[in-house]
Design an enzyme around this catalytic site. Structure first.
Site, PDB file in Angstrom:
ATOM      1  N   PRO A   2       0.844  -1.204   0.000  1.00 48.23           N
ATOM      2  CA  PRO A   2       0.000   0.000   0.000  1.00 48.23           C
ATOM      3  C   PRO A   2       0.878   1.253   0.000  1.00 48.23           C
ATOM      4  O   PRO A   2       1.821   1.355   0.765  1.00 48.23           O
ATOM      5  CB  PRO A   2      -0.778  -0.102   1.305  1.00 48.23           C
ATOM      6  N   GLU A   3       0.579   2.172  -0.901  1.00 50.75           N
ATOM      7  CA  GLU A   3       1.306   3.442  -0.921  1.00 50.75           C
ATOM      8  C   GLU A   3       0.459   4.500  -0.213  1.00 50.75           C
ATOM      9  O   GLU A   3      -0.679   4.256   0.190  1.00 50.75           O
ATOM     10  CB  GLU A   3       1.626   3.827  -2.366  1.00 50.75           C
TER      11      GLU A   3
END
Ligand SMILES: [Zn+2]
Length: 305
Positions: A2-3
């Site tokens: 996840p960014e």
């Protein structure tokens, strides 16, 4: 992994389920994730009201009525499932996922409003910790973090101040969490492309010798903020119902302009060049050799006084 925009989308998805609710019950199903859970984890959470849900870089921060903050990080594969009124949704799930096997449900929060928030993490690189509010900024999680790229502090001036004199490649400087916190591989590639900057250019080339921002620094700051906020907006519209067998691609992945597009035609109208990939510090960078030339930023901009 996840960014930042996904983490912000997760925060927005969890907020209505958690904030203002009391944690009635916590199921902690194992002693550790990436690290051990803090001592008396369940006891310190049970009965507390969640008074706010914030974010710093990729950390989610749940303020509790006890004065402690529940610090959460999704690691490589962590995600939350929110079950309320018989429906389950997974905020922030943009990409293909390896299903939602309940064997990887490690923590379940039962809230006074009837919501159940489940933390699922197949690879267990995530983290949960409890830190007194007053010690949060100096805690090991947050103390070395650079400035927040989604906020107003990210400006051409800030980039010039941080990058001045640095010979490191732009890509490496942007990934350095001590300078700017929470930027990852995908959005750095995208922002550099949109700003027309070569990933191997020296970071220091964005600042004058006196530490003032060149036009390229202002452009980069603008594009970082734009690419992140567009992603958060896109993520907000993907807060969708979750089916256990769902492995479909989140549409957001399709909107990258260079990331993972090696060999494809550049997205810039009239460019016609082919997107290339290079490896920097063991990680892929995607760029357009025509839109992101390795020329001096001075040469391609009009000096502003
Ligand atoms: Zn191009």
């Amino acid at each position: 992994m996840p960014e930042l925009p996904e983490v912000e989308t997760v925060r927005r998805g969890l907020e209505p389920a958690m904030v203002g609710a009391r944690i009635d019950k916590v199921e902690q199903r194992r002693p550790d994730l990436r690290f051990r859970f803090p001592k008396r984890f369940v006891a310190r959470l049970t009965g507390q009201e969640v008074v706010g849900l914030g974010r710093r870089a990729k950390y989610l921060l749940a303020d509790l009525s006890s004065g402690e903050v529940l610090v959460m990080h999704l690691g490589m594969s962590g995600r939350f499932l929110v079950t309320q009124g018989g429906r389950t949704r997974v905020p922030g799930e943009f990409h293909a996922e390896a299903g939602g096997e309940s064997a990887h449900d490690h923590v379940v929060f039962h809230l006074s409003n009837g919501a159940r928030v489940t933390y699922n993490d197949a690879r267990r690189f995530g983290l949960m910790d409890l830190v007194p509010r007053a010690e949060l900024d100096t805690s090991p999680h947050l103390c070395d973090l650079g400035l927040e790229p989604l906020g107003n502090e990210l400006s051409g001036e800030a980039i010039a101040r941080l990058f001045r004199g640095k010979r490191a490649p732009l890509k490496a400087a942007l990934l350095d969490q001590r300078l700017i916190a929470g930027l990852g591989n995908i959005y750095v590639s995208e922002a550099l492309f949109r700003a027309g900057l070569h990933p191997e250019a020296a970071a220091g080339s964005l600042a004058t010798a006196a530490g003032k921002p060149r036009e390229s620094a202002r452009r980069l700051a603008e594009e970082i903020r734009a690419v992140l906020s567009e992603a958060v907006e896109a993520g907000g519209s993907t807060l969708r119902d979750y089916a256990k067998t769902d492995g479909s691609l989140g549409y957001f992945q399709h909107s990258f302009r260079v990331y993972d597009r090696e060999g494809e035609r550049c997205a810039t109208e009239g460019c016609g060049a082919t997107v290339r990939r290079l490896v920097q510090s063991g990680r892929s960078t995607f760029y357009c050799p025509r839109c992101q030339r390795r020329r001096s930023p001075v040469a391609r901009t009009v000096p502003l006084g």
